[in-house]
Motif scaffolding. Structure first.
Motif, PDB file in Angstrom:
ATOM      1  N   LEU A   1      42.846   2.481 -10.223  1.00 51.83           N
ATOM      2  CA  LEU A   1      42.473   1.675  -9.064  1.00 51.83           C
ATOM      3  C   LEU A   1      41.809   0.388  -9.511  1.00 51.83           C
ATOM      4  O   LEU A   1      41.047   0.370 -10.486  1.00 51.83           O
ATOM      5  CB  LEU A   1      41.506   2.462  -8.177  1.00 51.83           C
ATOM      6  CG  LEU A   1      42.040   3.785  -7.631  1.00 51.83           C
ATOM      7  CD1 LEU A   1      40.902   4.608  -7.044  1.00 51.83           C
ATOM      8  CD2 LEU A   1      43.101   3.529  -6.586  1.00 51.83           C
ATOM      9  N   PRO A   2      42.056  -0.681  -8.801  1.00 54.13           N
ATOM     10  CA  PRO A   2      41.455  -1.955  -9.163  1.00 54.13           C
ATOM     11  C   PRO A   2      40.008  -2.038  -8.699  1.00 54.13           C
ATOM     12  O   PRO A   2      39.717  -1.695  -7.555  1.00 54.13           O
ATOM     13  CB  PRO A   2      42.318  -2.971  -8.407  1.00 54.13           C
ATOM     14  CG  PRO A   2      42.809  -2.228  -7.219  1.00 54.13           C
ATOM     15  CD  PRO A   2      42.960  -0.793  -7.645  1.00 54.13           C
ATOM     16  N   PRO A   3      39.126  -2.474  -9.560  1.00 54.53           N
ATOM     17  CA  PRO A   3      37.742  -2.696  -9.133  1.00 54.53           C
ATOM     18  C   PRO A   3      37.672  -4.016  -8.359  1.00 54.53           C
ATOM     19  O   PRO A   3      38.608  -4.804  -8.393  1.00 54.53           O
ATOM     20  CB  PRO A   3      36.987  -2.815 -10.449  1.00 54.53           C
ATOM     21  CG  PRO A   3      38.003  -3.330 -11.412  1.00 54.53           C
ATOM     22  CD  PRO A   3      39.342  -2.796 -10.965  1.00 54.53           C
ATOM     23  N   GLU A   4      36.573  -4.200  -7.674  1.00 53.80           N
ATOM     24  CA  GLU A   4      36.445  -5.424  -6.881  1.00 53.80           C
ATOM     25  C   GLU A   4      35.006  -5.928  -6.981  1.00 53.80           C
ATOM     26  O   GLU A   4      34.065  -5.160  -6.774  1.00 53.80           O
ATOM     27  CB  GLU A   4      36.783  -5.093  -5.427  1.00 53.80           C
ATOM     28  CG  GLU A   4      36.667  -6.272  -4.491  1.00 53.80           C
ATOM     29  CD  GLU A   4      36.720  -5.813  -3.026  1.00 53.80           C
ATOM     30  OE1 GLU A   4      36.441  -6.635  -2.146  1.00 53.80           O
ATOM     31  OE2 GLU A   4      37.012  -4.625  -2.791  1.00 53.80           O
ATOM     32  N   LEU A   5      34.875  -7.182  -7.308  1.00 52.50           N
ATOM     33  CA  LEU A   5      33.531  -7.736  -7.444  1.00 52.50           C
ATOM     34  C   LEU A   5      32.953  -8.047  -6.067  1.00 52.50           C
ATOM     35  O   LEU A   5      33.594  -8.717  -5.263  1.00 52.50           O
ATOM     36  CB  LEU A   5      33.570  -9.008  -8.287  1.00 52.50           C
ATOM     37  CG  LEU A   5      32.193  -9.602  -8.622  1.00 52.50           C
ATOM     38  CD1 LEU A   5      31.451  -8.710  -9.597  1.00 52.50           C
ATOM     39  CD2 LEU A   5      32.340 -11.000  -9.195  1.00 52.50           C
ATOM     40  N   VAL A   6      31.746  -7.546  -5.818  1.00 53.16           N
ATOM     41  CA  VAL A   6      31.092  -7.812  -4.538  1.00 53.16           C
ATOM     42  C   VAL A   6      29.900  -8.721  -4.803  1.00 53.16           C
ATOM     43  O   VAL A   6      28.919  -8.307  -5.425  1.00 53.16           O
ATOM     44  CB  VAL A   6      30.623  -6.512  -3.865  1.00 53.16           C
ATOM     45  CG1 VAL A   6      29.950  -6.824  -2.539  1.00 53.16           C
ATOM     46  CG2 VAL A   6      31.790  -5.573  -3.663  1.00 53.16           C
ATOM     47  N   LEU A   7      30.000  -9.952  -4.324  1.00 57.34           N
ATOM     48  CA  LEU A   7      28.945 -10.925  -4.599  1.00 57.34           C
ATOM     49  C   LEU A   7      27.783 -10.751  -3.631  1.00 57.34           C
ATOM     50  O   LEU A   7      27.958 -10.800  -2.422  1.00 57.34           O
ATOM     51  CB  LEU A   7      29.503 -12.340  -4.466  1.00 57.34           C
ATOM     52  CG  LEU A   7      30.308 -12.831  -5.664  1.00 57.34           C
ATOM     53  CD1 LEU A   7      30.810 -14.241  -5.403  1.00 57.34           C
ATOM     54  CD2 LEU A   7      29.446 -12.792  -6.916  1.00 57.34           C
ATOM     55  N   ARG A   8      26.605 -10.550  -4.189  1.00 54.07           N
ATOM     56  CA  ARG A   8      25.423 -10.572  -3.334  1.00 54.07           C
ATOM     57  C   ARG A   8      24.405 -11.500  -3.984  1.00 54.07           C
ATOM     58  O   ARG A   8      24.780 -12.601  -4.376  1.00 54.07           O
ATOM     59  CB  ARG A   8      24.879  -9.147  -3.122  1.00 54.07           C
ATOM     60  CG  ARG A   8      25.862  -8.264  -2.352  1.00 54.07           C
ATOM     61  CD  ARG A   8      25.189  -7.148  -1.577  1.00 54.07           C
ATOM     62  NE  ARG A   8      26.199  -6.356  -0.850  1.00 54.07           N
ATOM     63  CZ  ARG A   8      26.841  -5.312  -1.353  1.00 54.07           C
ATOM     64  NH1 ARG A   8      26.580  -4.887  -2.581  1.00 54.07           N
ATOM     65  NH2 ARG A   8      27.738  -4.677  -0.638  1.00 54.07           N
ATOM     66  N   GLU A   9      23.218 -11.037  -4.186  1.00 54.82           N
ATOM     67  CA  GLU A   9      22.207 -12.030  -4.562  1.00 54.82           C
ATOM     68  C   GLU A   9      21.727 -11.968  -6.007  1.00 54.82           C
ATOM     69  O   GLU A   9      21.052 -12.877  -6.475  1.00 54.82           O
ATOM     70  CB  GLU A   9      20.986 -11.883  -3.645  1.00 54.82           C
ATOM     71  CG  GLU A   9      21.316 -12.086  -2.178  1.00 54.82           C
ATOM     72  CD  GLU A   9      20.226 -11.558  -1.263  1.00 54.82           C
ATOM     73  OE1 GLU A   9      20.465 -11.495  -0.044  1.00 54.82           O
ATOM     74  OE2 GLU A   9      19.142 -11.199  -1.765  1.00 54.82           O
ATOM     75  N   THR A  10      22.034 -10.892  -6.711  1.00 55.09           N
ATOM     76  CA  THR A  10      21.417 -10.742  -8.032  1.00 55.09           C
ATOM     77  C   THR A  10      22.183 -11.439  -9.149  1.00 55.09           C
ATOM     78  O   THR A  10      21.735 -11.442 -10.287  1.00 55.09           O
ATOM     79  CB  THR A  10      21.274  -9.263  -8.393  1.00 55.09           C
ATOM     80  OG1 THR A  10      22.573  -8.667  -8.327  1.00 55.09           O
ATOM     81  CG2 THR A  10      20.327  -8.557  -7.447  1.00 55.09           C
TER      82      THR A  10
END
Lengths: 343, 343
Positions: A333-342
């Motif tokens: 499965l492909p991972p997915e980058l989730v942009l938040r604040e860190t």
DNA sequence: AGGAATCTTGCAATCGTTTGCAAAAGACTC
DNA sequence: GAGTCTTTTGCAAACGATTGCAAGATTCCT
């Protein structure tokens, strides 16, 4: 006389034979009627179904399983590796388990859960499979049992494993592309300004090793110093101190941390704050999993998402196909980058 | 290596009869030998055990279960009430499940997990029990099925339930003293300076209702206005918006929030910050459960601790006693206030 | 050595359901 | 009305392990 018999049979209709007597047919007919086979006369079937309902009769699954040589149960086994306390409440595995339960139920299977300690019970996998209680098995996490699983896979088809995919392996596995995920994490850290990156977590388990390797790939490609491994346990209690120690020693020389899991990342954020390091000002942080906690840390955690629901679905889908005799490829499965604040 | 040879010769020893033929004895003898009965000659037993080990033989649990009328499996069922998505990854239930798995394993039982939707399957409990697959059942959470469970309890002994204890109920239950926990939470809020308290969460489920009632007790006793119920779902996605709406409407008039679970409390903290309310300056917050997340919120969450490990232990202990024919009382566990920073 | 007492073992029934086979009962054709 | 098809049903043998009973083998005694 008939009174007593009547009362007796009313209370005690446990077997298909009891029901047959009541309906005035043979056990075979009852069995066929309840199984919904087309060979039974419609009237007869309805009478039997009515009686069954009235007496709350349910066929014994053990007997049925024995005769049919299938149980309708899928085994789910969690091998507890080095760090036994780890998975006991590990959100990731537990969430996966929840989804698995749903998927299996949807497909008419029951789920038998077993947690094993391979160190004290080398026979864990064969024992489960050989018990005759399950039609197939899903292994959650390869732990340090890659070899054992490979061996079993040669002789036992209906098995699917959650974990890391390695070139040329023989067992069917479902899992995220950890190496790619590791690359994504490192790239994000660098894009956010990091130059000196550390990997937080045990690099022993294959999945983590792959994440670490992915980060290494990027560091090397970009000409940065190698990623520094900061080894910790996974259980929150032990990890906290370990993280504190690591940060005390290396905190000032680092400007980016890739944590093996969100749980570790969250602990790390707490420690960073305690040591007066700003996130993402002084140090950028990226996690892995995208568990619910990632949204609630302060600052909110940038992380690499694993699609747990898709994973569970894939595991069950592949297992059912294998039960049906197909031979299946692994699913990455492909991972997915989730942009938040860190970061 | 003899090991490898053995594996190859592991041809057709699946049944006890196969093994008997190999050992030159009757199936009955093999059965007795493997069961460790004293009636078998020591030499014979050792020969049989050796052969069994060599060929990796394991007796078929289905057949054994059928004959002995016991399966060595305990059913664990999670009824999904109104809020179906709720428990799917609910940390509390999942952690409890993890401990249950360990406790049951320790006692030689396997765990069969089933998640059911009572609304679409009114027959969920009888069906599980009547399947013949399990020796006893642990119900995790009463959901809205109190009555159904009561009915079943009258005729089926080996059942223990996690949930709330109500005066005079007939089923055996293990659970925290929720009402007392609610009192402790409210008392703490008041001690920290709160006067106008809200309860965050669904007051429908019995456990939550009891927590709410406990808080009410204290408010009344102290002559404060009644606790304001702010109803939400439990799943993080839906709860977030609902909490935001509640706070937008009532946030300014409140100075204390008692959340039904830590998960809700954590979300609430996030929302409070978003709306510019200081914790614990403007609003004090107390959660329930003491999940790992409670330590990691900012500020760290003051909460009422449930001892999950003790709960699991109690559930299994009582169930085993009931399987042995004892009749048992319910077990009510004391909650414990954990002071951190939010109140 | 003969017989009683004790160990071991085998036999066969049993747990409750499924299913191949063949008999019974209709339905239909000519 | 005899013969050919279909439905429906019952019979009985599995599935694999356990266990009461009784027979066979040993041991022990007098």
């Amino acid at each position: 006389m008939p009174d007593r018999e009547d009362k007796l049979t009313r209370t005690t209709v446990r077997t298909i034979t009891d029901l047959a007597r009541l309906a005035g047919v043979s056990p075979g007919t009852v069995s066929r009627a309840l199984a919904g086979k087309s060979l039974v006369n419609t009237q007869t079937r309805q009478k039997i179904e009515a009686l069954a309902r009235e007496h709350g009769f349910r066929p014994n699954q053990m007997a049925s399983g024995l005769r049919r040589q299938k149980t309708g149960v899928i085994g789910v086994v969690i091998p507890l590796g080095h760090d036994i306390r780890q998975q006991i409440s590990d959100s990731f595995f537990m969430t996966l388990l929840g989804f698995l339960a749903d998927e299996l139920t949807t497909n008419g299977y029951d789920l038998m859960l077993r947690r094993v300690v391979p160190d004290t019970d080398p026979d864990w996998l064969d024992r489960f499979i050989g018990s005759g209680m399950i039609d197939g098995v899903i292994v959650i996490g390869q732990s340090d049992q890659f070899e054992r699983i490979e061996e079993v896979a040669d002789g036992y088809r209906p098995m699917v494993v959650w974990g890391n995919h390695t070139e040329g392996q023989r067992h069917c596995v479902v899992g995220t592309d950890n190496r790619l995920g590791g690359r994504m994490a490192a790239e994000r850290l660098i894009a956010a300004g990091a130059q000196r990156i550390a990997f937080l977590g045990d690099t022993g388990p294959m999945e983590f090793a792959a994440r670490f390797a992915g980060a290494q790939d990027v560091a090397a490609r970009m000409g940065l110093p190698p990623v520094l491994p900061l080894v910790t346990h996974l259980s929150p209690d032990r990890a906290s101190e370990e993280i504190a120690a690591h940060l005390a020693q290396h905190g000032r020389e680092l400007d980016g941390i890739f944590a093996a899991t969100d749980t570790l990342a969250a602990l790390c954020l707490t420690e960073l704050r305690a040591q007066g390091l700003a996130v993402p000002g002084d140090v950028r942080v990226v996690g892995f999993d995208d568990l619910p906690i990632a949204r609630q840390t302060v600052p909110a955690l940038t992380t690499v998402r694993q699609d747990i629901a898709a994973g569970a679905h894939g595991l069950v889908d592949l297992l059912l196909r294998r039960l049906a005799g197909e031979s299946t490829e692994s699913l990455v499965l492909p991972p997915e980058l989730v942009l938040r604040e860190t970061a």
